[in-house]
Write a protein that holds these residues in place. Structure first.
Motif, mmCIF file in Angstrom:
data_model
loop_
_atom_site.group_PDB
_atom_site.id
_atom_site.type_symbol
_atom_site.label_atom_id
_atom_site.label_comp_id
_atom_site.label_asym_id
_atom_site.label_seq_id
_atom_site.Cartn_x
_atom_site.Cartn_y
_atom_site.Cartn_z
ATOM 1 N N ASP A 88 -40.974 -42.450 -5.420
ATOM 2 C CA ASP A 88 -40.831 -43.354 -6.571
ATOM 3 C C ASP A 88 -41.747 -42.967 -7.725
ATOM 4 O OD1 ASP A 88 -39.491 -45.454 -7.783
ATOM 5 O OD2 ASP A 88 -40.982 -46.942 -7.200
ATOM 6 N N ILE A 107 -41.613 -42.477 4.249
ATOM 7 C CA ILE A 107 -40.452 -41.624 3.987
ATOM 8 C C ILE A 107 -40.166 -40.755 5.204
ATOM 9 C CG2 ILE A 107 -39.450 -39.889 2.460
ATOM 10 C CD1 ILE A 107 -40.014 -42.591 1.136
ATOM 11 N N GLN A 138 -38.410 -42.656 7.932
ATOM 12 C CA GLN A 138 -36.993 -42.843 7.627
ATOM 13 C C GLN A 138 -36.195 -41.567 7.918
ATOM 14 O OE1 GLN A 138 -37.293 -43.973 3.507
ATOM 15 N NE2 GLN A 138 -37.700 -46.132 3.964
ATOM 16 N N PRO A 144 -36.785 -35.045 1.622
ATOM 17 C CA PRO A 144 -36.383 -36.415 1.980
ATOM 18 C C PRO A 144 -34.920 -36.583 2.355
ATOM 19 C CG PRO A 144 -36.835 -36.220 -0.377
ATOM 20 C CD PRO A 144 -37.322 -34.963 0.253
ATOM 21 N N ARG A 145 -34.053 -35.579 2.053
ATOM 22 C CA ARG A 145 -32.637 -35.714 2.408
ATOM 23 C C ARG A 145 -32.293 -35.004 3.723
ATOM 24 N NH1 ARG A 145 -28.908 -34.252 -2.524
ATOM 25 N NH2 ARG A 145 -30.358 -32.511 -2.846
ATOM 26 N N CYS A 188 -40.776 -40.298 -9.995
ATOM 27 C CA CYS A 188 -39.982 -39.392 -10.828
ATOM 28 C C CYS A 188 -40.453 -39.385 -12.277
ATOM 29 C CB CYS A 188 -38.518 -39.824 -10.783
ATOM 30 S SG CYS A 188 -37.414 -38.582 -10.080
ATOM 31 N N TRP A 210 -31.501 -32.902 -7.824
ATOM 32 C CA TRP A 210 -31.465 -34.279 -7.290
ATOM 33 C C TRP A 210 -32.848 -34.875 -7.398
ATOM 34 C CZ3 TRP A 210 -33.788 -37.235 -3.530
ATOM 35 C CH2 TRP A 210 -33.118 -38.418 -3.154
ATOM 36 N N PRO A 211 -32.916 -36.172 -7.750
ATOM 37 C CA PRO A 211 -31.815 -37.098 -8.053
ATOM 38 C C PRO A 211 -31.258 -36.880 -9.463
ATOM 39 C CG PRO A 211 -33.897 -38.231 -8.295
ATOM 40 C CD PRO A 211 -34.227 -36.870 -7.754
ATOM 41 N N GLU A 229 -37.810 -33.352 -5.050
ATOM 42 C CA GLU A 229 -37.176 -34.473 -4.355
ATOM 43 C C GLU A 229 -38.212 -35.377 -3.699
ATOM 44 O OE1 GLU A 229 -33.977 -33.164 -1.844
ATOM 45 O OE2 GLU A 229 -33.021 -32.010 -3.455
ATOM 46 N N MET A 230 -39.296 -34.789 -3.197
ATOM 47 C CA MET A 230 -40.353 -35.605 -2.589
ATOM 48 C C MET A 230 -41.010 -36.507 -3.630
ATOM 49 S SD MET A 230 -42.328 -33.140 0.107
ATOM 50 C CE MET A 230 -41.461 -32.323 1.469
ATOM 51 N N CYS A 252 -39.781 -37.703 -6.339
ATOM 52 C CA CYS A 252 -38.866 -38.778 -6.718
ATOM 53 C C CYS A 252 -38.670 -39.783 -5.583
ATOM 54 C CB CYS A 252 -37.534 -38.194 -7.166
ATOM 55 S SG CYS A 252 -37.638 -37.361 -8.767
ATOM 56 N N GLN A 253 -38.596 -39.299 -4.334
ATOM 57 C CA GLN A 253 -38.420 -40.216 -3.213
ATOM 58 C C GLN A 253 -39.652 -41.101 -3.047
ATOM 59 O OE1 GLN A 253 -35.477 -40.292 -1.872
ATOM 60 N NE2 GLN A 253 -35.868 -41.901 -0.382
#
Length: 310
Positions: A59, A151, A154, A271-272, A61, A73-74, A53-54, A56-57
């Protein structure tokens, strides 16, 4: 003049790309071992969902060529080859993907064998908020992402917003969060425990027990939490656990049973985490004593959801 400018820009782009691939980077992983990368990795296998996930977060992926069976995910990674789990990796499948970097947990059984085969392994395992911030920075460094800490900012802002959304009436509510039906709980020192603390709740599992301790089931009964948070996977037969019908949270219907997709968000330090904080805040707002009315027939409601008998 215009043609000359285009050629100059193209040359600069090629030089930047070549420079990135010529970079040699050495950094320690969470095992304390130095990992040397001769070039910026372009083919990455991830064996831990939070690390997937990190990537992909951040950017990136498109650099993933394979993931573990638990990464969901994603949505874009669902078509990638699956190479087993951290504890039972398929070494042959990983090697066949020709990765120039494998991201794994420190407990992964793949690391030594892959390194022996000449494949760099970066072992990272976030367990606290500080760990998530640090690991995000390290993954960003490896991927050549300049502001990976954006990230984290956020995430941090999202957790703070979730805390601010709660009324004072939910503060100091005593919570038990179960991560696995071992039972293993989330202690004060875990990222889940830290989120609960920021939401104003009290964890029945002190930091002295460790981040995710395995518990004597009687401990939970004696602690008698006000609210229980548990994933759907672990909730089956909850009412049949010895002594659990006498726990205040169960007796008054103050149990949040999270569906699988939400449970995955909650137990992954990545990141979620702000989404996880919002899910916990929703649970507290709905179930905490003084915050909302519990269901009129808590035993029957739990029996339907948790596979018990009223």
């Amino acid at each position: 003049m215009k043609r000359w400018l285009i050629l100059l820009l193209a040359g600069c782009s090629l030089w930047a790309s070549a420079s990135a691939w010529a970079l040699t980077l050495t950094l320690p992983d969470d095992r304390g071992r130095p990992v040397t990368l001769a070039r910026t990795p372009q083919r990455i296998v991830s064996l831990l969902p939070s690390l997937t996930e990190m990537v992909c977060q951040l950017d990136q992926c498109q650099r993933l060529v394979g993931v573990d069976r638990y990464s969901t995910w994603p949505e874009s990674i669902r078509q990638l080859p699956r190479v087993g789990g951290g504890l039972d990796p398929n070494i042959e499948a990983i090697v066949a993907l020709r990765p120039d970097l494998v991201l794994a947990a420190t407990s992964s059984r793949a690391a030594e064998r892959l390194v022996a085969l000449g494949i760099p392994v970066l072992a990272l395992e976030p367990k606290t908020h500080a760990d998530v911030q640090r690991v995000l920075g390290k993954v960003g460094q490896v991927l050549g992402v300049s502001d990976a800490q954006k990230i984290w900012r956020q995430i941090d802002a999202g957790v703070s917003a979730a805390a601010q959304s709660l009324p004072p009436s939910v503060h100091q509510v005593r919570v038990y969060f179960e991560v696995n039906r071992g039972p293993y709980g989330a202690g004060e020192g875990s990222f889940i425990g830290e989120t609960l603390a920021r939401l104003g709740a009290r964890n029945i599992l002190p930091a002295s027990l460790g981040p995710f301790p395995k518990l004597n089931p009687e401990y939970i009964v004696r602690a008698n939490p006000d609210v229980i948070m548990i994933g759907e996977r672990n909730a089956e037969g909850l009412l049949q656990r010895p002594g659990w019908q006498g726990i205040r949270a169960v007796r008054e219907g103050r149990v949040c049973i999270f569906p699988v997709a939400e449970s995955d968000v909650l137990v992954r330090p990545g990141p979620r985490m702000a989404d996880g904080a919002r899910l916990m805040a929703r649970c507290l707002a709905e179930k905490a004593p003084g915050a909302a009315k519990a269901e009129p027939s808590p035993a029957k409601a739990l029996a339907r959801t948790a596979g018990g008998k009223a």
